[in-house]
Each structure stands twice: as structure tokens, then as C-alpha cells.
Scaffold this motif. Sequence first.
Motif, PDB file in Angstrom:
ATOM      1  N   ASP A  51      73.117  33.014  34.355  1.00 29.18           N
ATOM      2  CA  ASP A  51      72.087  34.041  34.240  1.00 29.18           C
ATOM      3  C   ASP A  51      72.732  35.271  33.609  1.00 29.18           C
ATOM      4  OD1 ASP A  51      69.902  35.663  34.430  1.00 29.18           O
ATOM      5  OD2 ASP A  51      69.974  35.858  36.631  1.00 29.18           O
ATOM      6  N   ASN A  53      71.477  38.222  33.051  1.00 25.37           N
ATOM      7  CA  ASN A  53      71.160  39.456  33.772  1.00 25.37           C
ATOM      8  C   ASN A  53      72.070  39.661  34.987  1.00 25.37           C
ATOM      9  OD1 ASN A  53      69.092  40.055  31.980  1.00 25.37           O
ATOM     10  ND2 ASN A  53      67.620  38.840  33.159  1.00 25.37           N
ATOM     11  N   ALA A  54      72.509  38.579  35.596  1.00 22.73           N
ATOM     12  CA  ALA A  54      73.386  38.709  36.764  1.00 22.73           C
ATOM     13  C   ALA A  54      74.796  39.150  36.356  1.00 22.73           C
ATOM     14  CB  ALA A  54      73.456  37.373  37.505  1.00 22.73           C
ATOM     15  N   MET A  55      75.155  38.935  35.098  1.00 23.62           N
ATOM     16  CA  MET A  55      76.491  39.304  34.634  1.00 23.62           C
ATOM     17  C   MET A  55      76.590  40.785  34.294  1.00 23.62           C
ATOM     18  SD  MET A  55      78.164  36.534  34.902  1.00 23.62           S
ATOM     19  CE  MET A  55      79.654  36.856  34.002  1.00 23.62           C
TER      20      MET A  55
END
Length: 56
Positions: A51, A53-55
Motif C-alpha cells: 500500500d 499510502n501506508a509508506m
Amino acid sequence: MRKSNVALVASGAVLVLGALVIRLVVYPAATKVPSDLDVLAEMTGTAIVLDQNAMA
């Protein structure tokens, strides 16, 4: 010749002969090439992907 020289020459000859046997007999017999390389693989199921966005 000394015994150690004879042993070294003999072991070297065995290694060279073994390499020739592997190269000329074993390798061609072990090589398998598929007759048709144009193959389409279809897979089903779910995948867990990264994902972005999670990074952040």
C-alpha cells in the motif's frame, strides 16, 4: 618423481577427466528445453500488495 608429485598429477588428471565427463555427457543429458515457449499463465486468487499510502 616423488610420491607427492605423482599424487598431485594423478588427482589433477582425475579432476580434468571428471570435468570433461560432466561437460560432454552429464550437461547435455540434463538440459531440458521446452518445445513451446509461447505460454500464457492465468492465475486466480487474492494477493497482498504494498500500500503506497501506508509508506508515506
